[in-house]
Scaffold this motif. Structure first.
Motif, short mmCIF file in Angstrom:
data_model
loop_
_atom_site.label_atom_id
_atom_site.label_comp_id
_atom_site.label_asym_id
_atom_site.label_seq_id
_atom_site.Cartn_x
_atom_site.Cartn_y
_atom_site.Cartn_z
N THR A 33 -1.08 -4.45 -3.01
CA THR A 33 -2.07 -3.73 -2.59
C THR A 33 -3.23 -4.48 -2.09
N GLN A 71 -16.05 0.02 -3.70
CA GLN A 71 -16.27 -0.01 -2.06
C GLN A 71 -17.68 0.81 -2.30
N LEU A 76 -6.73 0.56 -0.86
CA LEU A 76 -7.82 0.73 -2.13
C LEU A 76 -8.36 2.30 -1.87
N GLY A 77 -8.89 2.32 -0.61
CA GLY A 77 -9.93 3.59 -0.31
C GLY A 77 -9.68 3.77 0.88
N THR A 87 -11.43 -5.32 -8.68
CA THR A 87 -10.59 -4.36 -9.13
C THR A 87 -9.73 -4.69 -10.31
N ASN A 97 0.91 -1.27 0.10
CA ASN A 97 -0.02 -0.05 0.09
C ASN A 97 0.97 1.34 -0.01
N HIS A 143 -13.12 3.82 -2.37
CA HIS A 143 -12.94 3.58 -3.91
C HIS A 143 -14.25 3.40 -4.41
N PRO A 144 -14.75 3.77 -5.86
CA PRO A 144 -15.99 3.40 -6.57
C PRO A 144 -16.57 1.97 -6.20
#
Ligand code: FES
Ligand code: FES
Length: 174
Positions: A72, A87, A77-78, A110, A8, A84-85
């Motif tokens: 990752t 999520q 991710l978010g 993803t 990350n 994140h879109p």
């Protein structure tokens, strides 16, 4: 054995038994418990992470094999403030019940969207080349490595379908 990789965005150095799986290194040594251990045998997808941008089952990888790699996890991710879109779409479409499979589903989705955009065919594809139309059948086939014991598949598919459609719209507008 000493192993160094990026998780990350942060460089990590660990001293591990050579038999430590990547999943255990993430969960037990780096305390990143978002990646879940379901079967520990490569059959459920709960442990899915991105390795150099590709999805893998972290339970099937030995950590020491990934010296120098870029990893990752769902934590990368978010954020709770900026989802994140995928999520956000999972929340919107009730793409989970207990949530245990959800990090793996989202990491897998993803990578799957990137694979589809790159034109990779699946077993459900009508042709081996050309643009991929992410129908429900295509999404189900491409996500078939991620099991959900709660049976939240209709919400999962709806979330992925919405994000895929948004990506297509954004691409068309470019
Ligand atoms: Fe890795 Fe099930 S825990 S595939
Ligand atoms: Fe419970 Fe998928 S939401 S296993």
């Amino acid at each position: 054995m000493r192993v160094e990789f990026t998780v990350n965005g942060a460089r990590q150095t660990l001293d591990l038994d050579a038999r430590t799986t990547l999943l255990d290194a993430l969960r037990h040594h780096l305390h990143l418990t978002g990646s879940k251990k379901g079967c520990d045998h490569g059959q459920c997808g709960a442990c899915t992470i991105l390795l150099n941008g590709r999805r893998i089952n972290a339970c099937l990888a030995l950590a020491v094999m990934h010296d120098g790699d870029d990893i990752t996890t769902i934590e990368g991710l978010g954020t709770p403030e900026m989802l994140h879109p995928l999520q956000a779409a999972f929340v919107k479409h009730d793409g989970f019940q207990c949530g245990y499979c959800t990090p793996g589903q989202i990491m897998s989705a993803t990578a799957m969207l990137q694979e589809a955009r790159a034109g990779w065919p699946s077993h459900a594809s009508a042709a081996l080349q050309g643009p991929v139309n992410l129908s429900d059948t295509e999404i189900s086939e491409r996500m078939s490595g991620n099991l959900c014991r709660c049976g939240a598949y209709s919400g999962i598919n709806a979330a992925i379908r919405e994000v895929a459609a948004g990506a297509d719209t954004a691409e068309a507008a470019e």
